[in-house]
Write a protein that holds these residues in place. Structure first.
Motif, mmCIF file in Angstrom:
data_model
loop_
_atom_site.group_PDB
_atom_site.id
_atom_site.type_symbol
_atom_site.label_atom_id
_atom_site.label_comp_id
_atom_site.label_asym_id
_atom_site.label_seq_id
_atom_site.Cartn_x
_atom_site.Cartn_y
_atom_site.Cartn_z
ATOM 1 N N LEU A 72 -9.128 1.042 6.425
ATOM 2 C CA LEU A 72 -8.106 0.044 6.680
ATOM 3 C C LEU A 72 -7.972 -0.188 8.183
ATOM 4 O O LEU A 72 -8.040 0.747 8.977
ATOM 5 N N SER A 96 -1.656 -4.870 2.167
ATOM 6 C CA SER A 96 -3.051 -5.172 2.443
ATOM 7 C C SER A 96 -3.164 -6.571 3.013
ATOM 8 O O SER A 96 -2.259 -7.391 2.891
ATOM 9 N N ILE A 102 -9.435 -5.007 -0.754
ATOM 10 C CA ILE A 102 -10.172 -3.821 -0.339
ATOM 11 C C ILE A 102 -10.231 -2.834 -1.488
ATOM 12 O O ILE A 102 -9.400 -2.858 -2.393
ATOM 13 N N LEU A 123 0.829 -1.197 0.000
ATOM 14 C CA LEU A 123 0.000 0.000 0.000
ATOM 15 C C LEU A 123 0.866 1.250 0.000
ATOM 16 O O LEU A 123 0.646 2.168 -0.772
ATOM 17 N N CYS A 149 3.651 -1.138 4.321
ATOM 18 C CA CYS A 149 2.317 -1.599 4.687
ATOM 19 C C CYS A 149 1.739 -2.380 3.522
ATOM 20 O O CYS A 149 1.725 -1.896 2.388
ATOM 21 N N THR A 206 -7.124 -5.555 7.709
ATOM 22 C CA THR A 206 -7.012 -5.314 6.267
ATOM 23 C C THR A 206 -5.654 -4.759 5.860
ATOM 24 O O THR A 206 -5.413 -4.512 4.685
ATOM 25 N N MET A 207 -4.762 -4.536 6.827
ATOM 26 C CA MET A 207 -3.390 -4.182 6.473
ATOM 27 C C MET A 207 -2.459 -4.574 7.613
ATOM 28 O O MET A 207 -2.887 -4.774 8.751
ATOM 29 N N ALA A 225 -4.718 3.755 11.788
ATOM 30 C CA ALA A 225 -5.621 2.635 11.538
ATOM 31 C C ALA A 225 -6.253 2.158 12.844
ATOM 32 O O ALA A 225 -5.570 2.003 13.859
#
Length: 440
Positions: free
Chosen positions: A245, A234, A239, A35, A232, A214-215, A206
């Motif tokens: 996230l 996912s 997503i 990401l 980072c 989700t990460m 987050a």
């Protein structure tokens, strides 16, 4: 916060990170795809801060928590909503950190210790917590004051690090310490494990997901400087753009999340019954009281458990199924009931051999009678927890009817309600397992 102001700070943060070499792909986030990568110099940690602070005598240094907390304290934005951090190194990042932690339970204890004004409900909040939660919260408070003392001594040794004739305000340090304690990520910097953590822009925004985050952060090979990049990626589930996230703060029970982070996982009856959620209830104080209530024998038994590494951390669990007492609790109760069959003169290594055989795996249990009595004791502990939780919920309900003033009170009442509720439900689940004759 003013949305325009928040947007301005966010954009300033991205500009600052871009100047350090960070790239972000926000168009489409696939399963297990990168990401963004956070440059090492963007992280606040022991490595990036030490060059800016004098070393103490004989090479003694502040810990990571102490040094980062000191730094944030010195560069805390003024209380006004439109103020920015004067930090010359990490200002855009410090400016977007939470401006206050009034709802965090540690704040209640510190304000009380400093005799600062509190609303009547705020002052009573700690007394509405389950005993095990309050005990853990008190330990967090002890850590805070220990760090405050070390940093205060450091400031006295090097007064020029504080640009104020009034010294370092304790509430500024509390704000900084809570930012560190609630937002740092583990980050291998080549230091002692307790110092291997960093404040990481973007990552720490987050929210927590107790399952299926989700990460997650992936660290590059750590260079000698100890400030390597952090990427980072996912999670297992794909997503889409504009989807929130989440990261996981760890597989912690609500008791831990509450005292460390100031929130709890929302738990339903269906979730707890599913066997997926790791609910936990603490019986440390109850069992400790039982053991030490034996007088001299209890003191001896405590020493035996300490020598074998089984003193304390006695809990009940809802998962994995069946709901069960922890092995540490079973071990302590087996010894407790074995000792009931011994005279004080018999309390020696030979007399304890049947118990030690269960630790080594030589025997599954001490005897059928020993198994029966310790399981009955767990049932009694469960009933105590259930009765105590019912009273706690009633008191909380009565107190909540007087809530007023601050916006976060209602949310905090629900957090505390879930703590009591989870303790009760875990105790009921373990009691059902005992009555069914489940093997643990």
């Amino acid at each position: 916060m003013n949305p325009a102001l928040q947007d301005r700070r966010w954009r300033a943060l991205l500009v600052w990170l871009e100047s350090l070499g960070m790239q972000v792909d926000a168009e489409h986030l696939l399963r297990l795809s990168p990401l963004f990568t956070l440059p090492g110099p963007a992280k606040i940690n022991l490595r990036t801060l030490q060059p800016h602070y004098p070393s103490r005598a004989q090479g003694r240094l502040l810990s990571a928590t102490q040094l980062v907390s000191l730094h944030l304290s010195l560069y805390r934005p003024a209380s006004q909503d439109d103020s920015e951090s004067p930090d010359p190194f990490f200002g855009p990042y410090v400016s977007v950190l939470p401006r206050e932690f009034d709802s965090h339970p540690l704040t209640w204890l510190v304000k009380k210790a400093l005799s600062l004004p509190q609303t009547p409900f705020e002052a009573r909040l700690p007394l509405l917590l389950p005993p095990g939660v309050l005990s853990d919260l008190t330990k967090v408070e002890t850590r805070f004051w220990e760090d405050w003392q070390v940093v205060s001594n450091y400031v006295e040794e090097f007064p020029k690090v504080v640009h104020s004739v009034d010294g370092l305000p304790v509430l500024d340090f509390l704000w900084a310490w809570l930012n560190v304690n609630t937002r740092c990520l583990y980050d291998d910097l080549g230091l002692d494990r307790a110092d291997n953590h960093s404040m990481c822009p973007i990552f720490d925004f987050a929210n927590h997901a107790w399952m299926q985050p989700t990460m997650k952060p992936i660290q590059d090979d750590c260079p000698p400087a100890g400030v390597g990049e952090l990427t980072c990626i996912s999670g297992e589930t794909s997503i889409a753009k504009d989807e929130e996230l989440y990261i996981t703060y760890g597989a912690h029970p609500n008791r831990f999340l509450f005292v460390e982070y100031g929130f709890v996982n929302p738990v339903s009856e269906e979730l707890l019954a599913s066997g997926q959620y790791f609910g936990e209830a603490d019986v440390q104080a109850l069992v400790e009281e039982m053991i030490l209530g034996l007088g001299t024998t209890g003191v001896w038994m405590k020493q035996v458990l300490q020598d074998e590494g089984y003193w304390g951390d006695w809990t009940l669990h809802s998962a994995p199924e069946p709901a069960h007492p922890s092995y540490r609790l079973i071990t302590a109760l087996r010894l407790y009931h074995l000792v009931h069959t011994l005279d004080i003169e018999e309390q020696d290594s030979l007399a304890l051999q049947p118990w030690r055989d269960t630790l080594s795996g030589t025997k599954d249990d001490i005897s059928e009678e020993n198994e029966r009595v310790w399981r009955n004791t767990v049932l009694e502990l469960c009933q105590i927890l259930v009765n105590r939780a019912e009273l706690g919920l009633q008191r909380l309900q009565a107190e909540s009817e007087t809530v007023g003033g601050l916006d976060w009170f209602g949310w905090m009442v629900e957090n505390i309600r879930l703590l009591w509720w989870e303790e009760r439900e875990v105790a009921l689940a373990v009691a059902r397992s005992i009555r069914r004759g489940e093997t643990f």
